[in-house]
Enzyme design. Structure first.
Site, PDB file in Angstrom:
ATOM      1  N   ASP A 275       1.334  -1.225  -0.372  1.00  0.00           N
ATOM      2  CA  ASP A 275      -0.137  -0.069   0.146  1.00  0.00           C
ATOM      3  C   ASP A 275       0.849   1.293   0.009  1.00  0.00           C
ATOM      4  O   ASP A 275       2.062   1.414   0.582  1.00  0.00           O
ATOM      5  CB  ASP A 275      -0.733  -0.151   0.780  1.00  0.00           C
ATOM      6  CG  ASP A 275      -2.182   0.892   1.291  1.00  0.00           C
ATOM      7  OD1 ASP A 275      -2.418   1.373   0.581  1.00  0.00           O
ATOM      8  OD2 ASP A 275      -1.179   2.492   2.210  1.00  0.00           O
TER       9      ASP A 275
ATOM     10  N   ASP B 289      -0.422  -0.134   6.243  1.00  0.00           N
ATOM     11  CA  ASP B 289      -0.425   0.243   7.114  1.00  0.00           C
ATOM     12  C   ASP B 289      -1.232  -0.618   8.408  1.00  0.00           C
ATOM     13  O   ASP B 289      -1.044   0.002   9.877  1.00  0.00           O
ATOM     14  CB  ASP B 289      -1.035   2.087   7.871  1.00  0.00           C
ATOM     15  CG  ASP B 289      -2.622   1.591   6.830  1.00  0.00           C
ATOM     16  OD1 ASP B 289      -2.935   1.224   6.793  1.00  0.00           O
ATOM     17  OD2 ASP B 289      -2.707   2.840   6.805  1.00  0.00           O
TER      18      ASP B 289
ATOM     19  N   ASP C  23      -6.467  -1.112   5.769  1.00  0.00           N
ATOM     20  CA  ASP C  23      -5.615  -2.490   4.932  1.00  0.00           C
ATOM     21  C   ASP C  23      -6.168  -4.036   5.509  1.00  0.00           C
ATOM     22  O   ASP C  23      -5.514  -5.053   4.980  1.00  0.00           O
ATOM     23  CB  ASP C  23      -4.310  -2.855   4.378  1.00  0.00           C
ATOM     24  CG  ASP C  23      -4.047  -1.113   3.732  1.00  0.00           C
ATOM     25  OD1 ASP C  23      -4.790  -0.871   2.836  1.00  0.00           O
ATOM     26  OD2 ASP C  23      -2.890  -0.566   4.108  1.00  0.00           O
TER      27      ASP C  23
END
Length: 636
Positions: A324, A531, A535
């Site tokens: 991400d 993080d 997610d």
């Protein structure tokens, strides 16, 4: 060395001295006609029982409980058989060296636990709470959310919270592996488990102890050894069938050949006893779990929490890593990277253009003055860095236009700040900007003034981390983000990312990860690094979820399989090296132990190996395998 280990050491020394004395007397012929007779049995039984009484007790207790086939049973049966064929010195020596191996094993396990135990030391014993003007020590479990606690210099912070008063440097090494202290002051978030430096802090708690960072980490560490790797499960299953098989083989070896080939039973019973000693699976049963435990300990010293041996084994097989973008490869801190006033007019001086740039930034800072959005904050910070300070008395009638931007009045003039759609909706002629970031277009009284480009800052060491991952075997690095394609591709180019998926919705990330998972071959694994807050679904879907722990992200610790406690993506490559090294050590132990045992078992069955070779095949191989496993403790 523990009290129990010291006790075993003394028994080893006493038994060794007695056995050495008896063997010397026998060798020098001091026993005369008694040599080789049953009369010497009581003498050799003394050092044997001193060193082996606990093994016999464990074997008998396990037989009573229905757990017959273990190494204690094999050792008891083999040494009793050796006594039965009057090989007294070998019987006592086998038990002696077996206990030496057990002591070494116990010491090795203790050493491997020390790195994990260091994590357990982060648990605070008390919290200081002010009551009636006095500071009283209470159990951290008894402190309610919202209470103010006092942390004195040198004390461990007991609960998560926000600093109310005071300034200090805190040592976060126990959580992150980072040796450089971190400065905290009023308003800063602070996490349990860290050690306060030189200043006294007053902290308002934000979580109960059971929900605090330190409690979650301790729970994770305590459960880590229960999640076995596939290799560990194989060894456990292997030992379950292996031990009964070799016991039955030893019985057949003792009684079948004399009936078939003729001759006395003594020689074949001795071979069977040798066979039993060789067959003890200690080297595998101990060294393999010890290797994984050492690897987990080494990772914890780096500030990386691995939730079990199964995850450490999977990390070694990762070939694709999906990231991400925001908060993982970038800091999530927005900065104004470009100020682009409208097209330069003919004959306009540089000073005039610079002046228009400052006016554009000032207008944007005023327009964004009431917003707490990170982009608005970055605009105000950029203006303040140039020595300005927004005078909000000049601003009125601020309103947000959802999906477009904002409209405010500055000095009684209408100012529009927003995206391209806002300019088009208001029919304002503008120059499109293809900057690598978020673009804010500005207009005053329907006249286009220019644009600001706000970009997320790439983390220090992120590009280096990607290069390191490629060096340790990762074939493909993929980045997922909801940002504009231009911004995503610019960040990917700077970092060395192989594939980019931009302008994604949260649900799109899971779909892309599933597509990438379908493309993995054989035992290849896919890891996702995020993080841990937004997610969680993707962290759970990937083969390995790697979370940026932020020293206290609950979602990260719960959803991920591996947690980087200080958000340093460079540690992904480090933990991959650690996992690869651990798996290599485990495989070395399996091949070495099985190879040596198979060879000596064959030699023993044919009478070409005596009890001394058997001792090496059991204790010697176990000690060498354990020493090899301890290499997993060392970080590189």
């Amino acid at each position: 060395m523990t009290k129990k280990q010291k006790n075993v050491l003394w028994r080893i020394i006493i038994s060794f001295v007695l056995l050495a004395a008896l063997m010397a007397c026998e060798h020098l012929g001091m026993f005369g006609a008694l040599a080789g007779t049953w009369a010497l049995l009581p003498a050799y039984a003394v050092p044997y029982l001193i060193i082996g009484y606990d093994i016999i007790y464990k074997a008998l207790r396990n037989i009573k409980n229905g757990q017959i086939f273990d190494e204690n049973f094999l050792m008891m049966l083999a040494t009793f058989g050796a006594f039965g064929v009057k090989e007294y010195s070998e019987a006592a020596a086998v038990m002696l060296f077996y206990q030496v191996g057990e002591l070494f094993q116990s010491y090795a396990v203790g050493k491997s636990r020390q790195s994990i135990a260091a994590m357990m030391d982060i648990c605070p014993e008390y919290a200081n709470v002010e009551q009636d003007g006095e500071v009283v020590q209470v159990d951290p479990d008894d402190v309610e959310v919202g209470s103010v606690i006092v942390v004195k210099p040198g004390e461990r912070i007991p609960l998560d919270g926000v600093v109310e008063e005071g300034e200090s440097y805190i040592d976060t090494a126990a959580l992150t592996g980072e040796s450089v202290p971190r400065k905290v002051s009023a308003g800063k978030e602070i996490f349990s488990g860290c050690v306060n430096g030189s200043g006294t802090l007053k902290i308002r708690t934000t979580k109960e102890f059971d929900d605090s960072t330190v409690a979650k980490i301790l729970e994770l560490v305590e459960n880590a050894s229960s999640k076995k790797a596939k290799t560990e499960k194989f060894i456990t299953k292997f030992a379950r069938y292996y031990t009964p098989a070799v016991t039955i083989s030893a019985v057949l070896l003792a009684f079948v050949p004399p009936f078939v080939l003729g001759g006395g039973f003594g020689e074949w019973i001795q071979r069977a006893c040798t066979f039993l000693v060789i067959s003890c699976p200690c080297a595998l049963v101990i060294s393999v779990p010890l290797g994984f435990f050492g690897g987990i300990g080494a990772a914890s010293r780096m500030g990386v929490l691995v939730k079990g041996g199964n995850y450490l084994e999977a990390v070694a097989e990762v070939k694709t890593i999906v990231f991400d973008k925001t908060g993982t490869l970038t800091k999530g801190e927005f900065k104004v990277t470009e100020i682009l006033p409208s097209e330069q007019k003919a004959g306009e001086s540089k000073e005039r253009r610079d002046g228009r740039s400052r006016e554009l930034l000032e207008l944007a800072a005023l327009g964004e003055g009431y917003s707490n959005h990170p982009i608005a904050v970055s605009v105000r910070e950029a203006y303040e860095e140039q020595g300005g300070k927004p005078d909000m008395d000049r601003v009125s009638e601020a309103k947000e236009i959802a999906g477009y931007g904002i409209c405010v009045r500055v000095d009684n003039k209408e100012v529009l700040l927003g995206n391209e759609k806002l300019m088009e909706r208001e029919q304002i002629a503008y120059q499109s900007v293809a900057g690598a970031g978020t673009v804010i277009y500005a207009a005053c009284e329907k006249r286009y003034l220019g644009a600001l480009v706000i970009s997320d800052v790439v983390k220090e060491g992120a590009a280096e981390a990607i290069r390191d991952m490629k060096k340790v075997g990762v074939r493909k690095c993929v980045m997922l983000t909801g940002d504009r394609r231009e911004a995503a591709e610019a960040a990917a180019a700077a970092l060395g990312i192989d594939e980019v998926y931009a302008e994604l919705l949260p649900g799109d990330k899971v779909s892309i990860v599933e597509t990438l998972l379908d493309g993995q071959r054989g035992k290849e694994k896919l890891a996702f690094a995020g993080d841990g807050i937004n997610d969680a679904p993707v962290l759970s879907r990937a083969d390995i979820g790697i979370a940026m722990g932020s020293m206290g992200s609950d979602a990260a610790i719960e959803a991920a399989d591996v947690v980087l406690m200080d958000d340093d993506v460079r540690k992904i490559a480090a933990v991959m090296r650690c996992a690869g090294k651990t798996l290599g050590i485990v495989r070395q132990n399996i091949v070495f132990a099985l190879g040596i045992k198979a060879l000596v078992l064959i030699l023993g069955a044919f009478g070409m190996a005596n009890m001394w070779e058997a001792v090496f095949a059991d204790v010697g191989v176990a000690v060498i395998a354990i020493m090899n496993s301890m290499r997993a403790l060392k970080t590189e």
